[in-house]
Design a protein around this motif. Structure first.
Motif, PDB file in Angstrom:
ATOM      1  N   PRO A 149       0.816  -1.217   0.000  1.00  0.00           N
ATOM      2  CA  PRO A 149       0.000   0.000   0.000  1.00  0.00           C
ATOM      3  C   PRO A 149       0.842   1.256   0.000  1.00  0.00           C
ATOM      4  O   PRO A 149       0.471   2.257  -0.613  1.00  0.00           O
ATOM      5  N   GLN A 150       1.967   1.226   0.688  1.00  0.00           N
ATOM      6  CA  GLN A 150       2.824   2.417   0.740  1.00  0.00           C
ATOM      7  C   GLN A 150       3.334   2.769  -0.646  1.00  0.00           C
ATOM      8  O   GLN A 150       3.478   3.936  -1.011  1.00  0.00           O
ATOM      9  N   ILE A 151       3.669   1.706  -1.443  1.00  0.00           N
ATOM     10  CA  ILE A 151       4.176   1.962  -2.779  1.00  0.00           C
ATOM     11  C   ILE A 151       3.073   2.530  -3.655  1.00  0.00           C
ATOM     12  O   ILE A 151       3.277   3.464  -4.426  1.00  0.00           O
ATOM     13  N   LEU A 152       1.863   1.933  -3.568  1.00  0.00           N
ATOM     14  CA  LEU A 152       0.754   2.408  -4.381  1.00  0.00           C
ATOM     15  C   LEU A 152       0.388   3.841  -4.030  1.00  0.00           C
ATOM     16  O   LEU A 152      -0.040   4.615  -4.885  1.00  0.00           O
ATOM     17  N   ALA A 153       0.542   4.163  -2.747  1.00  0.00           N
ATOM     18  CA  ALA A 153       0.189   5.510  -2.317  1.00  0.00           C
ATOM     19  C   ALA A 153       1.303   6.512  -2.593  1.00  0.00           C
ATOM     20  O   ALA A 153       1.138   7.698  -2.351  1.00  0.00           O
ATOM     21  N   GLY A 154       2.427   6.015  -3.076  1.00  0.00           N
ATOM     22  CA  GLY A 154       3.526   6.914  -3.373  1.00  0.00           C
ATOM     23  C   GLY A 154       4.350   7.288  -2.154  1.00  0.00           C
ATOM     24  O   GLY A 154       5.194   8.179  -2.223  1.00  0.00           O
ATOM     25  N   SER A 155       4.075   6.658  -1.023  1.00  0.00           N
ATOM     26  CA  SER A 155       4.822   6.965   0.207  1.00  0.00           C
ATOM     27  C   SER A 155       5.749   5.816   0.549  1.00  0.00           C
ATOM     28  O   SER A 155       5.593   5.153   1.564  1.00  0.00           O
ATOM     29  N   LEU A 156       6.709   5.530  -0.327  1.00  0.00           N
ATOM     30  CA  LEU A 156       7.641   4.432  -0.116  1.00  0.00           C
ATOM     31  C   LEU A 156       8.538   4.745   1.069  1.00  0.00           C
ATOM     32  O   LEU A 156       9.170   5.798   1.112  1.00  0.00           O
ATOM     33  N   GLN A 157       8.596   3.847   1.988  1.00  0.00           N
ATOM     34  CA  GLN A 157       9.452   3.992   3.141  1.00  0.00           C
ATOM     35  C   GLN A 157      10.619   3.032   3.027  1.00  0.00           C
ATOM     36  O   GLN A 157      10.514   1.952   2.440  1.00  0.00           O
ATOM     37  N   ALA A 158      11.739   3.406   3.629  1.00  0.00           N
ATOM     38  CA  ALA A 158      12.969   2.624   3.496  1.00  0.00           C
ATOM     39  C   ALA A 158      12.822   1.189   3.995  1.00  0.00           C
ATOM     40  O   ALA A 158      13.254   0.250   3.315  1.00  0.00           O
ATOM     41  N   PRO A 159      12.202   0.937   5.157  1.00  0.00           N
ATOM     42  CA  PRO A 159      12.078  -0.461   5.603  1.00  0.00           C
ATOM     43  C   PRO A 159      11.273  -1.314   4.644  1.00  0.00           C
ATOM     44  O   PRO A 159      11.621  -2.470   4.376  1.00  0.00           O
ATOM     45  N   VAL A 160      10.179  -0.725   4.110  1.00  0.00           N
ATOM     46  CA  VAL A 160       9.361  -1.499   3.185  1.00  0.00           C
ATOM     47  C   VAL A 160      10.139  -1.785   1.908  1.00  0.00           C
ATOM     48  O   VAL A 160      10.114  -2.895   1.369  1.00  0.00           O
ATOM     49  N   TRP A 161      10.832  -0.749   1.416  1.00  0.00           N
ATOM     50  CA  TRP A 161      11.612  -0.957   0.204  1.00  0.00           C
ATOM     51  C   TRP A 161      12.708  -1.990   0.433  1.00  0.00           C
ATOM     52  O   TRP A 161      12.939  -2.857  -0.418  1.00  0.00           O
ATOM     53  N   LEU A 162      13.378  -1.909   1.586  1.00  0.00           N
ATOM     54  CA  LEU A 162      14.454  -2.846   1.870  1.00  0.00           C
ATOM     55  C   LEU A 162      13.924  -4.272   1.962  1.00  0.00           C
ATOM     56  O   LEU A 162      14.535  -5.212   1.426  1.00  0.00           O
ATOM     57  N   ARG A 163      12.800  -4.452   2.639  1.00  0.00           N
ATOM     58  CA  ARG A 163      12.234  -5.788   2.751  1.00  0.00           C
ATOM     59  C   ARG A 163      11.807  -6.321   1.386  1.00  0.00           C
ATOM     60  O   ARG A 163      12.029  -7.493   1.058  1.00  0.00           O
ATOM     61  N   THR A 164      11.198  -5.438   0.583  1.00  0.00           N
ATOM     62  CA  THR A 164      10.773  -5.859  -0.757  1.00  0.00           C
ATOM     63  C   THR A 164      11.970  -6.246  -1.609  1.00  0.00           C
ATOM     64  O   THR A 164      11.951  -7.259  -2.327  1.00  0.00           O
ATOM     65  N   TYR A 165      13.019  -5.448  -1.517  1.00  0.00           N
ATOM     66  CA  TYR A 165      14.220  -5.739  -2.302  1.00  0.00           C
ATOM     67  C   TYR A 165      14.839  -7.064  -1.850  1.00  0.00           C
ATOM     68  O   TYR A 165      15.255  -7.890  -2.678  1.00  0.00           O
ATOM     69  N   PHE A 166      14.891  -7.274  -0.541  1.00  0.00           N
ATOM     70  CA  PHE A 166      15.482  -8.507  -0.021  1.00  0.00           C
ATOM     71  C   PHE A 166      14.644  -9.720  -0.422  1.00  0.00           C
ATOM     72  O   PHE A 166      15.177 -10.773  -0.772  1.00  0.00           O
TER      73      PHE A 166
END
Length: 972
Positions: free
Chosen positions: A23-40
């Motif tokens: 949801p954070q990505i869809l809302a345009g509010s990407l946060q570092a922990p979410v991005w890091l977890r997604t990348y991992f």
């Protein structure tokens, strides 16, 4: 039948399903922990897909790599030395030990064998003739131990430590003394005549029975030999040592013993001695002056009356001292008894170890099982043996534990449904973890990390639990993949969902263990490093090799093979669809018996013209891979499959009541869901859990305040062993340990005597100093040296006053007077070494009790050569040994007047403390005696003050001054 779709085949028009974004990505509010977890998770997904694609290669390479590392176990080194395990790395103590070992060597001291006797009923009194008689029985049995090695017989008299054997010019007397000189045995039996029975030496003189300590009266013997030999020097030596009648002048424990000598005080009265009275204050060896065994070393658990008189005790202790391997080697080197066996220090060590093992065995078996007393025997070899034994890997325990885990994994992962069964995966996972543990330990061995008991006894099972836990997580996640997951992405999806948790857990464990490396204790540091490395190997095996195993199992399931017995096909793979044609009378589709195979997709419809149900198999290019398990009943197929039709028809027909079997409810999941969970959600249960947890927490916090610091040997030695029983008794009744003060770095003994005497006096004021209520701690070597100088000074003064010694003659004086004469005229100047004017202008010890610095080292050399018993009692250990200086008062050439030589190490004897033990002070003096009076000190290697703390309840194996059990020697 249609060929199953292989794992690598996909339809041409296949596109992977889109995954929902956060949801954070869809809302345009990407946060570092979410991005890091997604990348991992994306990395793990790619890793899983690649491992699945090349599962055979990954498995092969992984097994080869882990197997190669496991071979490193061949060079593993197991450390069992308590000093190397528990002394802080690079600490002051380790530096002190290194220094003292460098100066004194590893084996400069003797070893000890100990016997502790307690009553069978705890708290019983052992101060009775009967209890002492049993102690004599055990000690006598142990003292008669003989071992045969290298074609020779070795008994106690050959290997025991003998303190201060004097050199006698008379050859016959010297040989007799050598055979008779007693071993150093600290025992309460020395208060009685029976103590002589432990001494095995004997000598022979014509016309007399064999001379032994049980019948030897030194005074009487000198009178009998006086007319035949000049024994004045020997007589004077015995008088100084206060030998008297030795053992034959002491009371007999058993006055009715036929060998009880007539000179015993109770020989005529035939009355048993008052044991408590005789043992009060301790006992003496054959020398009353130099061999005093303090009461605290002989008795434990004592009780006294209001006047301080000893009433009872709960434990007795006897200690047999043996030579060190180096001393034994030096003693027999060049001897006729060992010239034909290639005598070496290793052989000497083997002799001592064999004798010690036999000593402990016979002592523990000396008393019958129903005796009123218990004997606990111990030796340093016993401790080494048990530490070696429990530091070795127990193959039976490790194999048994891993077999149990294999059985558990196989049973819990087996299913009746071939599609869900993972018994083979469980077996392979446990074996993989075992290989990962072995490879981790092998890597530790290759890196030079030493093993210890914690490594060999704890780490294999700890690592097994951590690794198998991850195995179960991945295996469970693999079977619970989403229904729309394509087969080639099955492993990637599993790692994407579960690999993150596994990775974070393993990394956290590794970091925690690596953080424990900061602990400076070698044993804990080695264990932490090894645990971290093993967890890392487990992590690599779980994330790389185990997914390959799961991928191979997926192929097994896709090909309809049995679990575990994968060479055989599953019975369900031979089942096909069978549709029975029936007439449609009421336009309803009658359904007969249908046997479905999960590998075939079919479309079913009813032809109105013929009123038959028709099943159509589409071309292979339009087949879809099953979305979940290929053996399960859920397939990714268009609506209208046979199973869908049958399911719809069955849904419209009345179903018969189907009661589940009772045995199907006997599962942990059923219990947790339907019984435990409802019970836990009840209000009363919640309150009870909270109260219980609070009480347990409070009890735990209180228990934490009772934890004692330190590490006793009872915490290291396994419980239930005889060694643990001994150490427990020793800790309870004889809880003494050592501390040593070592000097280095330019210390000047000659000019620092006052400071040393003041230090000794300060230690005497400590509450823990033994023996209470004495006001002085046991004397140091400096006290013994000063007392000897005071004695020969008094003899000189008496001879000078009577005219037996004059300015230019000392021949008519006593031996001690003549010796003092030679020391008084020394100047220390190589150009003018003698000054006779000093005979009346100086003293060997001044009014303040200090030795003139210019005489200090010369007098020390004379003392070493002239007072063997006093030197042995002082525990002084000079290294390198000072030159031998012989005194001959009848020498008229004048060459015997000058005293010169060199010495190197000047240690002090023990200060014994109950909580602190200060056995010795050490210094190095490499310069010659000619230069000592003009130098600032003995040398550059002697000064400073270093402390060494022994292990509580145990006498240190490597003593800083060459005295592993100075606890038992410095009262000689």
């Amino acid at each position: 039948m249609v060929r199953p779709l292989s794992l690598g085949e996909l339809p041409p028009n296949y596109t992977p399903p889109a995954r929902s974004a956060a949801p954070q990505i869809l809302a345009g509010s990407l946060q570092a922990p979410v991005w890091l977890r997604t990348y991992f998770q994306g990395l793990l997904f790619s890793l899983g897909c690649r491992v699945q694609r090349h599962c055979g290669k990954v498995l092969f390479l992984g097994l080869v790599a882990f197997g190669a590392l496991a071979l490193g176990l061949r060079v593993a080194v197991i450390e069992t030395d308590p000093e190397q395990l528990w002394v802080e790395v690079d600490s002051q103590v380790s530096q002190e030990l290194h220094y003292t070992k460098e100066k004194l060597g590893e084996e400069a001291a003797y070893t000890s064998q100990m016997l502790i006797q307690t009553a069978s009923q705890e708290g019983g009194n052992v101060l009775t003739p009967e209890a002492l008689g049993l102690h004599l029985q055990a000690a006598l049995t142990a003292s008669k131990v003989q071992v045969s090695l290298y074609g020779k017989s070795w008994d106690l008299n050959k290997i025991c430590y003998k303190s201060g054997v004097p050199l006698i010019e008379n050859g016959m007397i010297e040989r007799m003394i050598e055979k008779l000189f007693p071993c150093v045995i600290l025992t309460p039996l020395d208060c009685f005549w029976e103590g002589a029975k432990l001494q095995g030496g004997s000598a022979y003189l014509p016309g007399r029975p064999d001379i032994q300590w049980t019948n030897l009266d030194p005074q009487q013997l000198l009178e009998e030999l006086g007319p035949f030999a000049s024994l004045e020097g020997f007589r004077e030596l015995l008088e100084k040592a206060q030998v008297g009648q030795a053992y034959v002048g002491r009371p007999c424990l058993d006055p009715d013993d036929q060998h009880c000598p007539p000179s015993a005080p109770n020989h005529r009265s035939r009355q048993a001695p008052n044991v408590a009275q005789e043992l009060s204050g301790g006992c003496h060896g054959f020398s009353h002056k130099f061999m005093h065994w303090q009461e605290e070393l002989l008795l434990g658990g004592t009780a006294r009356d209001l006047q301080g008189q000893l009433l009872r005790a709960e434990a007795l202790q006897s200690t047999f001292l043996l030579m060190s391997p180096r001393q034994l080697y030096e003693h027999f080197r060049g001897d006729y008894q060992t010239h034909d066996i290639g005598w070496s220090e290793e052989q000497a060590s083997t002799v001592l170890q064999s004798w010690q093992r036999r000593f402990v065995q016979l002592a523990q078996e000396a008393l019958p099982a129903n005796a009123s007393q218990k004997i606990h025997a111990f030796s340093s070899t016993s401790l080494d043996d048990i530490l070696h034994e429990f530091s070795e890997v127990s193959a039976a325990r490790v194999v048994g534990g891993y077999l149990l885990m294999l059985a558990y994994a196989c049973v819990t992962m087996l299913r009746w449904d071939c599609a869900q069964s993972q018994g083979a995966v469980g077996l392979a996972g446990v074996l993989l973890v075992a290989l990962a543990v072995a490879s981790g330990l092998g890597l530790c061995a290759l890196l030079g990390i030493t093993f210890n008991a914690a490594t060999t006894q704890v780490l294999p099972f700890l690592a097994l639990g951590i690794g198998v836990d991850d195995i179960f997580l991945l295996a469970h996640a693999f079977t619970k993949a989403p229904p729309n997951t394509p087969l080639p992405e099955r492993m990637g999806e599993c790692l994407r969902r579960t690999g993150t948790s596994v990775a974070l857990t393993s990394i956290n464990n590794m970091v925690a263990f690596f953080m424990a490396v900061l602990v400076p204790i070698p044993a804990l540091r080695a264990f932490s490093l090894q645990a971290a490395i093993v967890v890392g190997c487990n992590f690599a095996a779980v994330m790389l090799v185990f997914p390959a195993i799961l991928s191979l199992d997926l192929r097994r399931r896709h090909r309809q093979r049995l679990d575990v017995l994968c060479c055989f096909s599953s019975p369900c793979s031979a089942q096909v669809i069978q549709i029975l044609p029936q007439e449609l009378g009421d336009r309803r589709v009658p359904v007969g018996v249908a046997h479905l195979t999960a590998t075939v997709q079919a479309f079913t419809h009813c032809e109105t013209s013929s009123q038959h149900v028709v099943t159509i198999l589409p071309p292979q290019t339009h087949l879809m891979s099953p979305s979940s398990d290929p053996l399960s009943s859920e397939l990714c197929s268009p609506v209208g499959s046979t199973r869908d039709l049958l399911g719809q028809e069955e849904g419209t027909r009345p179903k018969a009541a189907c009661e589940p079997l009772l045995c199907a409810q006997w599962t942990l999941a059923h219990f947790a869901r339907y019984q435990f969970a409802p019970l836990l959600l009840q209000t009363q249960t919640k309150a009870l859990v909270l109260v219980s947890f609070g009480a347990l927490l409070g009890l735990s916090l209180y228990g934490a305040t009772l934890v004692q610091d330190g590490l006793a040997l009872t915490d290291v030695v396994p419980r239930g062993t005889k060694e643990h029983a001994f150490l427990s008794a020793q800790l309870k009744y004889f809880s003494l340990y050592e501390v040593a003060l070592v000097t280095q770095g330019g210390f000047d003994y000659a000019h620092s005597q006052r400071a040393l005497f003041d230090l000794h006096q300060r230690f005497s004021t400590l509450k823990s100093v033994l023996p209470p209520p004495a006001t002085q701690a046991p004397r140091t070597w400096l006290h013994y040296y000063r007392s000897w100088l005071q004695g020969i000074q008094a003899a000189f003064d008496q001879d000078w006053a009577s005219g037996r010694i004059t300015r230019y003659s000392y021949r008519n004086g006593s031996e001690d007077g003549a010796l003092a004469y030679k020391l008084l005229i020394q100047t220390g100047n190589s150009q003018e070494p003698l000054d006779f004017n000093q005979l009346t202008t100086r003293k060997l010890v001044d009014e303040e009790g200090l030795i003139p610095p210019e005489l200090f080292y010369m007098g020390l050399t004379v003392w070493v050569s002239s007072d063997p018993l006093g030197l042995a009692a002082s525990q002084a250990n000079f290294y390198p040994p000072p030159p031998e200086w012989l005194h001959d008062k009848y020498d008229t050439t004048g060459e015997n007047l000058r005293i010169s030589g060199s010495t190197a190490l000047l240690p002090v004897s023990g200060l014994h403390l109950a909580g602190v033990h200060l056995p010795c002070l050490c210094a190095a003096a490499p310069q010659s005696m000619d230069s000592w009076p003009h130098s600032a000190g003995p040398g550059d290697d002697d000064c400073g003050a270093l402390w060494y703390h022994g292990i509580p309840g145990h006498q240190a194996e490597c003593h800083p001054c060459g005295d592993p059990c100075g606890l038992y020697r410095h009262w000689c």
